[in-house]
Each structure stands twice: as C-alpha cells, then as structure tokens.
Design an enzyme around this catalytic site. Structure first.
Site, PDB file in Angstrom:
ATOM      1  N   ASP A  10      28.344 -14.488 -75.981  1.00  0.00           N
ATOM      2  CA  ASP A  10      27.713 -15.350 -74.990  1.00  0.00           C
ATOM      3  C   ASP A  10      26.778 -16.315 -75.695  1.00  0.00           C
ATOM      4  O   ASP A  10      25.906 -15.891 -76.470  1.00  0.00           O
ATOM      5  CB  ASP A  10      26.907 -14.518 -73.980  1.00  0.00           C
ATOM      6  CG  ASP A  10      27.804 -13.692 -73.060  1.00  0.00           C
ATOM      7  OD1 ASP A  10      29.036 -13.780 -73.205  1.00  0.00           O
ATOM      8  OD2 ASP A  10      27.272 -12.955 -72.209  1.00  0.00           O
ATOM      9  N   ASP A 131      33.342 -12.027 -60.339  1.00  0.00           N
ATOM     10  CA  ASP A 131      32.049 -11.406 -60.645  1.00  0.00           C
ATOM     11  C   ASP A 131      31.447 -10.915 -59.335  1.00  0.00           C
ATOM     12  O   ASP A 131      31.073 -11.719 -58.481  1.00  0.00           O
ATOM     13  CB  ASP A 131      31.139 -12.438 -61.314  1.00  0.00           C
ATOM     14  CG  ASP A 131      31.806 -13.050 -62.555  1.00  0.00           C
ATOM     15  OD1 ASP A 131      32.430 -12.299 -63.308  1.00  0.00           O
ATOM     16  OD2 ASP A 131      31.702 -14.276 -62.751  1.00  0.00           O
TER      17      ASP A 131
END
Length: 239
Positions: A10, A131
């Site tokens: 990330d 998500d």
C-alpha cells in the site's frame, strides 16, 4: 488445489504503509521505498502483488503510478493495482503501461455505464473490490458507504461480466484478528465469480482454512509486515 498468497504493498505519499480499518490516522509507515519492499516479497516466492495507491483511492486519481510501474518492471511479478481507477482513460493508461489487473471499486457502483464500457473493453483484466463493513459495500477509499448490500453489489458485478472479486472484511482489516471463515463461505456461496479474500489474515491456520474452502487466493498485509506470518512458509503451505 493451490492458493495464491498475494502480499499487499500500500502506497501513500510515496511510502509503503498499512492503515488499520483503512483510516489515515491509524497509519504505520513500514518503508520509504515501496519498490524495495516489493522486491523483498518477490525474493521469498511471491509471484503476484496487490498494490494499492491510497492517495488515488482517497482523491480519485492515481498519484503513485511511477513507483507502481517501477515495481512491475523491477520485480517482474504479476501486479494487480487499485486506487483511483474511476475513468476509462486511467484504466487504459495503467493497463497499457503493463499492469496486469486493475481493481475497480467506486466506479462500478456509482457509474454503471462507464463500468460497462470498461468491462466490454478489458473484462479479463479487471478485478472488483468488494470492501464490506456491516453488510454494506464501502467506496471512496472506504470513507463512504455505497448503500448497497453485498448481495446486490455482487449481482451488479455479475451483470457487468465480472470474473474476479476481492472481498475485504473491513472490520478485520489491519487487526491481525484472523478470518471469519463463515463470512467468506457465505460470500462464495452467493456468486460464481472467483473470490479472493482480504482482511485480518494473520496465521498459517487462516491460510489453511481459506485453501480448504477453495479460495483462489488471499491478500496478506499487516501480518507479514509485523513478522507475525512468514511469507515464504505461507506460500509453501498454500501451494
């Protein structure tokens, strides 16, 4: 059946970070050099990387693409990239630059027409991020709820021609809590698409369970960064 173990890289402000529950204020910086971090994971056997441009997810436009392309060039790994993929031009630019898969999220639930165009053009190279927080799918870097229950969101993606999704249990993300296998099985039972799992994977036991239920792959983040899980051993177990 072997399962892929996919390390997460990330990127925010050019650094390799992890966020707990996706919150900026709960950020840990693990490296100033995401390319170097990616190389480490590939050196112990990772063949595929999950790279997220967090600045892109929060702003709607990729901000760290140069670094991500460098990861692809210098590791030679299969790279799936998410964060800020909200128009066809961006998707095209990223795929033409050599990224293997783009991960769409917000766009799929907010701009059906655009999403359909993307699928018509690049169906085999698109994954969709599901998500989920309290049963609803989150969007815009998890900052907002789409209002769509998971079941409805799955059927939207299926109608578009989706083949692969990444299901993230937001409540477990970055917590090292382990996975709730029942939740994953429930998602898998609702769709024929391939369900990659993400969120809270923290032990070899989690990996064993996911492999047993037939998940094609899982994304590992905090557990490998905090050395709670040995990536090399995990990859061997999964294959």
């Amino acid at each position: 059946m072997s399962m892929m173990i996919i390390p997460a890289v990330d990127i925010r402000n050019g650094k390799c970070v992890r966020l707990r529950h996706g919150k900026i204020e709960e950020e840990t910086i693990y490296s100033n050099d995401p390319v170097d971090m990616a190389k480490q994971w590939v050196s112990v056997g990772a063949g595929r990387l999950h790279v997220v441009d967090l600045d892109g997810a929060f702003t709607g436009q990729p901000k760290n693409l140069d670094q991500i392309l460098k990861i692809k060039q210098e590791t030679g790994a299969f790279v799936q990239m998410g964060g800020g993929m909200r128009n066809i031009a961006t998707i095209q630019r990223v795929l033409q630059a050599g990224i293997d898969r783009v991960i769409l999220g917000t766009m799929v639930l907010e701009q059906a027409g655009l999403a359909q165009d993307a699928f018509n053009k690049y169906k085999d190279r698109i994954m969709v991020a599901m998500d989920v927080d309290q049963g609803l799918v989150a969007i815009r870097g998890w900052k907002e709820s789409s209002g769509f229950p998971l079941k409805d969101a799955l059927s939207i993606v299926e109608k578009l021609g989706g083949l692969e999704i990444i299901f993230t249990d937001i409540s477990r993300d970055g917590t090292l809590q382990g996975i709730n296998v029942g939740t994953v099985e429930d998602v898998m039972s609702k769709t024929k698409m391939k369900v990659f799992y993400s969120g809270g994977v923290s032990s070899l036991d989690d990996i064993k369970k996911l492999k047993e239920i037939g998940s094609p792959g899982c994304i590992v983040g905090k557990a490998i960064y905090d050395k709670k899980l040995d990536l090399k051993v995990a990859i061997q177990l999964a294959s």
